[in-house]
Structure formats: C-alpha cells, structure tokens
Design a protein around this motif. Structure first.
Motif, PDB file in Angstrom:
ATOM      1  N   ASP A 228       0.828  -1.212   0.000  1.00 53.99           N
ATOM      2  CA  ASP A 228       0.000   0.000   0.000  1.00 53.99           C
ATOM      3  C   ASP A 228       0.858   1.257   0.000  1.00 53.99           C
ATOM      4  N   LEU A 229       1.980   1.205   0.735  1.00 58.02           N
ATOM      5  CA  LEU A 229       2.849   2.381   0.816  1.00 58.02           C
ATOM      6  C   LEU A 229       3.401   2.708  -0.570  1.00 58.02           C
ATOM      7  N   LEU A 230       3.882   1.683  -1.250  1.00 63.84           N
ATOM      8  CA  LEU A 230       4.441   1.884  -2.587  1.00 63.84           C
ATOM      9  C   LEU A 230       3.341   2.335  -3.565  1.00 63.84           C
TER      10      LEU A 230
ATOM     11  N   CYS B 189      -7.792   1.268  -4.779  1.00 65.11           N
ATOM     12  CA  CYS B 189      -7.227   1.703  -3.508  1.00 65.11           C
ATOM     13  C   CYS B 189      -6.330   2.929  -3.712  1.00 65.11           C
ATOM     14  N   ALA B 190      -5.567   2.912  -4.784  1.00 62.45           N
ATOM     15  CA  ALA B 190      -4.693   4.055  -5.085  1.00 62.45           C
ATOM     16  C   ALA B 190      -5.532   5.298  -5.345  1.00 62.45           C
ATOM     17  N   MET B 191      -6.605   5.133  -6.107  1.00 61.91           N
ATOM     18  CA  MET B 191      -7.497   6.280  -6.361  1.00 61.91           C
ATOM     19  C   MET B 191      -8.099   6.771  -5.051  1.00 61.91           C
ATOM     20  N   ALA B 192      -8.524   5.843  -4.199  1.00 63.71           N
ATOM     21  CA  ALA B 192      -9.103   6.230  -2.907  1.00 63.71           C
ATOM     22  C   ALA B 192      -8.085   6.988  -2.063  1.00 63.71           C
ATOM     23  N   ASN B 193      -6.816   6.587  -2.139  1.00 61.80           N
ATOM     24  CA  ASN B 193      -5.792   7.289  -1.365  1.00 61.80           C
ATOM     25  C   ASN B 193      -5.526   8.692  -1.908  1.00 61.80           C
ATOM     26  N   LEU B 194      -5.640   8.855  -3.222  1.00 60.40           N
ATOM     27  CA  LEU B 194      -5.514  10.208  -3.788  1.00 60.40           C
ATOM     28  C   LEU B 194      -6.590  11.115  -3.189  1.00 60.40           C
ATOM     29  N   TRP B 195      -7.796  10.586  -3.147  1.00 62.26           N
ATOM     30  CA  TRP B 195      -8.913  11.384  -2.625  1.00 62.26           C
ATOM     31  C   TRP B 195      -8.781  11.595  -1.119  1.00 62.26           C
ATOM     32  N   LYS B 196      -8.328  10.576  -0.417  1.00 62.56           N
ATOM     33  CA  LYS B 196      -8.150  10.680   1.032  1.00 62.56           C
ATOM     34  C   LYS B 196      -7.095  11.752   1.341  1.00 62.56           C
ATOM     35  N   TYR B 197      -6.045  11.774   0.526  1.00 69.69           N
ATOM     36  CA  TYR B 197      -5.000  12.772   0.739  1.00 69.69           C
ATOM     37  C   TYR B 197      -5.552  14.175   0.501  1.00 69.69           C
ATOM     38  N   LYS B 198      -6.316  14.292  -0.575  1.00 64.54           N
ATOM     39  CA  LYS B 198      -6.926  15.589  -0.876  1.00 64.54           C
ATOM     40  C   LYS B 198      -7.809  16.046   0.303  1.00 64.54           C
TER      41      LYS B 198
END
Lengths: 462, 462
Positions: free
Chosen positions: A282-284, A443-452
C-alpha cells in the motif's frame, strides 16, 4: 544535507576487498553504481581497494571529504568521528550497529558519546545501524547493497526505519516500475530523524512525494511540526507497523525507541496531514499515485472496464474507501449509449466488452467521461485477451494528450511481453498510473482522494 | 464431463482465418496450445482453416466429436446444438454471448430453448458468454485467448464467473509462479454451474485445490450441498465480489443471476466449509498455499526473519487474522540464544540479521523451531542484501528434506535474476510457498489455519 546526499567526494572508512566484510559491499555499491565523484577507500591495512588508492585514515587524506561512510566496529566509531570532525567532513553515513539498540547499556552510552561529537561539529549523520542511503539522481549508492542501483530514478523519496523494508520496497518497485529520488535508511537516528528528512526533502527538487516506513519515533512532535510547516507542499504517506502487540514490542527492541500505541500515531499523522496506509505494498502504491497523478477534486469516479468482473472488484473497494461510483450526466450517458450496444452494462461501471475491436468507440467512451464534470477521476481496467490487442494503442494518444487533467488510475494487465512497453510508455508520459489488480488501482485512487481530503483540513485552496 | 475436459477430438463451430473473428482466436489457442487430438474446423465457407481441412457442419464430419466449441452468432446456436445432439457430441463450450444476460426478453427465451436441447441430450455445456476453458494437463486451450497456454500446469482449478477475472488471475499466476489444472469460465451457466464443477473437480486427479470467483448464483443450495457432500476432500476457496451496492447491481446485470446480499453468501459458504477471501490477489494467494502446504494443526506461528522490519509487518497481520506469535519452548529459545548474539531480537519474531553470513546458524534456528511442538507453522522472511547472498542456499537442503512437516510460508525477495531459480526450486519441491510481501505471506498462513478451523466444524478427525 546537500553535501550528504550529493557529495563531490566520498570516503569509505572500513573499505575492504574481502566479500565477507560490509566494507566490500559498500565499495561495490559506489563503484558499480557509477558514482562519478572522488572515491577514497580508508583502511590502514591496504594500499589499494577495488583498484583505488587507499589511505590509512581521513586525517591523512589530501582531498576534502564531503561524505564519510563508516563501517568499522562500534568500538572504533568515536575515534573515527573525531577525525571526521577534525577534517570537516560534511556528512556521515554510519552503517555500523551496536549502539542504542542493544540490550547492553554500554551501547546507549556509546550512542550519546558519538552524538556529542557530531552534534558539536554540526555533521548530519544517517544511522547508526542502517544499510545506508541511495541518491538515484546522483548515481550515489552509499549502501551495502549494490543492487539498489538497479532501481529506477524517480520522484519518490523513501525514508525507512528498517533496512529490510527498504530492500523489500526497492525490489517491489523494480517489478512495478516505480522510481525513487532517494532511498534512506534512518537506522537509529543519531541526529537525522524523520523531521530533518521532511525539512530537507520538501526543498529537494528531485522529490515530489515522500514515503515513510515508521516503527517508532523518539520525538514525534518534531516530525508533526515539520509536516505541518510544509503542509500542502508535497504529499507524505506513511506506513507504521506495530498495530499488534508483538510487532509493537519487536519495534521497541529493534529501533530503541518507544513504539507506542498505534492509534495515537494514526491520529497524530492525520492531524499533520500525513496519509497513512496499512502495509508495505500500500505504501508503494499510494506513493506511486501521489507522485504521478493530480489529486481529484471530488470523490466521483468513473469505472471503465474492458470486462465486467474486474470492475465489480474495483467498485467494491471504491465504495469501502469513500469513493462514489457516480451516475453520469445525461449527455455523457447518451454518448456512451451510442457507442455500446444494450448487451453491455453501459451505466457506471461501464463494461466496454463489446467495444474491444473498436478503438474509436473506447476512445469515445473515455472522452465522454473526461468531459463529465461529475467525474473526478477515471479508473480504467483492461485485461488483455488476444482479440483486444489493439485496444490500448487506440487510446494511448488521447490519454497522453489529456495528460491527467483528472487522475487516471488503471489496471491494464497482460501476459509477459505483451503491452508492457505500452503501459510503461503511458506511465512515463504520466498519462496514467498502472497497478496489477483492480483492487490496488481502486485503492490508489481512494488514497488520492483521502489525501486531498486530509490536506483540505490544513491548507486553504488546496 | 471427462470428455468435455479431456476430449479426443474437438470441433470449432465458427472457426475462422480472420483475426477479427473470435473463431480465429479459438483456433489459434488450440493450435498454438499444442492440442494433440483431432481438430476439426467447422465453417461452410472455407476449405481449410489454419491449414486444417474444414467441414461445413458437424453433421457431415466423419469423425466422432467429443468437444464442440461454438462461436457462431446467438441466433444460430439452437440449430448448431440440434446438430451436435444428433451426432452425439459429448460436451460443448459455448462462447457466444447474447442470451439471458441481455435486456431483451428474447435472450432469456433463447437461453431456455438451447438449454432444453442439450439437457435432453445430456450434453454438458460450459457457457454461454464465456471465454472458454483450459485444461493445462491436456494441452487443451478451448478459449479465445491463446496466451492462457503460457500458464504453468499445476494443481489449482480456477472456476470463474468472469472472463476478466480469469484473465487477471491467469496473468498474475504467470508472475507468481502459480500453476493451474483447469481454468474454467462458467459464463451464464446453461447446465454446468459451480455445483457441477465441485462434483467433477473433487474426483479430478489433477486438482488439489479449487478456487472460485463468484458474482451471483442461481441455485446456491446445489453448490452448498455439493461442497458439503465432499467436505474435507479438497479445499475450496472463494472470492465473491459485490460487497458494495454498485458491484452487486453490476453483477446482477452481468451474470443474469440474483447476486444478492453479500453477508448471506459469506455465511452460507462458511457453513459449507468454503473458505472466503476478500479479493483477487487473496484468492490466488490462498489457493497457492492450500495447494502446496499441509494445514497447520494449530494457530502457533514462528516468524524467522533476516531483517526486523518485515517481521513486524508480518506479525501485525498474523495477530489481526487469528494466528499466535508463540512463545517458544525453553529449550528452543536456548538453542536460538546460542546461535544469535544478544544484539538481535531472539524471541519470536526472531531477527536473524546477525546470522546472515552464517548459514549454519540460520539452519540451526530453523531446525530449532521445526522441533518445537508449540510451533504449528513457520513464516520465513528474507530480503536479499548482497552480503546475505548465500543465506538461501544454506537452508535449501534442510527445507526440502523437512518437506513441510509443518507449513512453511515465506517472503523471500530479491532483485530480478537473483535467487529466483532457488525460490522456484524450493516451491517446486514443495519445501515452501513464497509471496512478494510479508503481509501476503502472513495472510496465506492465516488462511491455511482458517481453512483448518472451518473444516474441523465439518469433518471429524480433520
């Protein structure tokens, strides 16, 4: 710190021609890694090492030494540090272990002693108990693992408290086509900790995203303050191990730091705008997306899939993680309906199966959702199936030209040797980021949004 | 069903030399896949296809046809099926789509019509709306994707309701070194559903583990009854998508079946002793472990790691998933303490870092936990780091000889070209199963134990 990571000269104190010594592997890393500055092996018992003229100590070296890499036994480190201070070395990587992390209180005392020497001389030190560090943009492999030089130069800085995790992520990155600016093993942090790395990397032009592997932090307040100070400048994503009691206890032992309650870290990281993820892959994955995609302006996702099954697996993850599979605007839906027969699932998630042979139709569908204001990000899923071999070529131009005005995260998968170059080409052009499963893409897309979302709480107009 | 999966002769009805037709890709799959039986292209408009003499219809073929692969348009399928019944074809793969899954009620009517023909003639049919199926042990690639023949023969049978997921898992398996006995795309299940596949695969000597990708099932009772009937014989592991509302609705549309509440499926699967996993990679990972490892007799795990960080990530997952990081027996701990300096974390999880160069010490540690009755499974984690290049060779013999008396699940990771052959060799010898991250390894071990616990509820003395 600039001289530490981009030195004009490097001394290896404890250099060796004997493969059973770490000093051999460090020399090999520098030589094979193509380091172009002045390289000075330091060993009183050798004339030449790796064919390069050796000196007995840094004190007798004629050249200015920017970086000293130290691999001598712990008992000799204090003496070496004094010499380094005397000749005004600008930075040190201390690979040697046996300080604060050992049970013996003598280790902690030694740690304090050597810290005193370098702190007085204002020399930043990576380590002790580290594999080293790598600056991929300077061909500087200051580690005991020559193979790190196989890693692709990129814009993710990986800072890790564990050498094992750094190696793991480095090797995964080679397979996933992820590139790093720097890979840094903090080890037991004599005077360079996560906080100092944040300050340095936020101004490092080669770094766009910062990835942390954390076990336990002595001075969490410093890190959080540093992260807040630079809020919104570059994303930081962190994986902290030790969510269970055993891992936590092991971390305490391994790092010599209070590992402490996992939830407290998570809360603090959130406060500081640091995105947290639950594991190594997930980190990568999150760092890869943050380094190559714009952040979405909302949670609305369009799922465009060459086959129905993968889109369902992706939708499940999207829904679990706070993304919305939006209902398209009426005109978007009308455009898609023109391009696909009723046989297909034409609403979001769109099953583009019937358009396999028709790259113009696929292009039209992608264009339609690009134009839809309700769509904040595009998940594009396509499994190779022989008959659809041309499907990727048909949209490459459009994707490149569009240049991720909204994030495009994909799972395009194929047997070895097929599509691999096209996928790499699209990634290099920053037209998309690709993952090996639909779930990882979602999951990567969700993390982009979570970061935003995280950053919105900190930075106005983000 | 045996004639379906291991036919002496195959007719491709709708065979073609035109690459824009699926009939081309099916022919290519059979020819390139090395099918050794009699191959009969059926197409009234061609003399030869792929250089092989074609016939106008199965009715005029002189040869007995075991398997007919049908790729003609939906409107022509009923006629073709009647001919197949007349010449006593033994099995059919119906690739054609356009039946129950389309909005038009005519599709459902056609579905019933063709089902009537084959059910009366007692011909099992894979499909409609499928990519086909592959029997890796018979060089039979009866699908429209020739590249499936690149998959390694193995002992996992993959049965999937989605062609996309089958392709995904097939390509992932190529990278992960996972082998399949059969890959079957059920499509819209005219008369071969999960239940029939369970009955067939439980007696299939090439299959040790059954992996299901499920979207929705018309007759769940049949599947559950079949699974219970064969309880304990071979493991079944299933990933069901549609946990979210969008995926569920899409599944309903895609499969033409009631997808229905996710929790109900999970409960029913558990009752039937079917192990469920939450995603595509998990499905492959769990199937790989179940196909190559014994099940552990208890939840106690020893974590042996070449570096501390990866063991912490693994321990977190173990604890989350019901495994116990056991406290070693006193004598085990004494043996380890003799082999490792106090510098290392010597209790479980064991940090074998200081033993890198000493393969005898690593061997001794592995042997000690093998002998410990409190240890039910071994997690072995080792990141390549140049200096430890010999660490793997040193224990290969021991691991092979021990032959997984308890399961050995590993994350041994290295740059491309290093250790890959040794890891594959250990996997082929069933000395261990390897995963690319410590978390995936821990998860696989947890699934072995979860399966054991599940089965204990069904089968005495399991």
């Amino acid at each position: 710190m600039n001289s530490l990571f981009d030195p004009k000269s490097v001394a290896v104190i404890g250099a060796s021609d004997n493969p059973s010594k770490l000093g051999f592997h460090v020399m090999k890393s520098l030589v094979k890694g193509g380091y172009e500055g002045t390289l000075i092996p330091v060993n009183p018992g050798a004339e030449r090492i790796f064919g390069i003229k050796a000196v007995a100590s840094v004190s007798v070296s004629q050249a200015q030494i920017d970086l000293a890499i130290v691999v001598v036994p712990a008992s000799r480190v204090a003496g070496v540090f004094k010499e380094c201070a005397a000749v005004q070395v600008k930075g040190i990587v201390l690979i040697t272990a046996g300080f604060k992390e050992i049970d013996d209180p003598a280790g902690a005392a030694l740690h304090e002693e050597i810290a005193g020497i370098v702190n007085k001389a204002k020399i930043p030190v990576i380590g002790p108990n580290t594999f080293g560090m790598i600056n991929l943009h300077a061909n500087l492999n200051a580690s005991f693992t020559p193979e790190f030089s196989l890693t692709k130069p990129g814009n993710i800085a990986l800072v890790s408290q564990s050498g094992g995790i750094s190696h793991l992520l480095g090797f995964l990155a080679m397979g996933d086509g992820v590139g790093f600016s720097k890979i840094v093993g903090l080890g037991n942090r004599l005077n360079v900790d996560f906080a100092q790395m944040v300050d340095y990397l936020m101004d490092d032009p080669d770094t766009r995203t910062i990835a942390f592997y954390v076990e336990g932090i002595d001075a969490p307040g410093q890190l959080l303050a540093a992260a807040k100070r630079h809020a919104g400048k570059k994303p930081i994503v962190a994986f902290k191990s030790g969510s269970g009691s055993v891992g936590d206890a092991a971390a305490r032992s391994h790092t010599g730091a209070m590992a402490g309650r996992h939830e407290i870290y998570r809360g603090a990281f959130k406060q500081a705008g640091i995105l947290t993820v639950p594991g190594t892959q997930d980190l990568l994955d999150a760092a890869k997306a943050l380094a190559a995609c714009p952040v979405p302006t909302g949670p609305g996702v369009a799922v465009l899939s060459g086959q129905a099954g993968p889109s369902m697996a992706a939708c499940d993850v999207c829904e679990q993680r706070g993304l919305e599979i939006v209902r398209f605007r009426t005109d978007t839906q009308a455009r898609i309906n023109e391009l696909l027969p009723p046989l297909a699932h034409r609403t979001n998630p769109v099953d583009m199966g019937p358009a396999w042979y028709d790259s113009e139709a696929i292009k039209g569908i992608v264009q339609a959702v690009m134009d839809d204001k309700k769509v904040h990000g595009i998940l594009f899923l396509m499994m190779f199936a022989s008959a659809n071999v041309e499907a990727l070529a048909g949209i490459s131009g459009l994707l490149k030209e569009w240049n991720q005005k909204k994030p495009v995260v994909s799972c395009i998968l194929s047997p070895p040797g097929i599509w691999a170059d096209q996928i790499r080409d699209l990634e290099n052009a920053k037209a998309l980021v690709n993952y090996a499963t639909p779930e990882r893409a979602a999951c990567a897309m969700a993390n982009l949004w979570k970061y935003k979302s995280l950053r919105r709480n900190h930075v106005r107009n983000f």
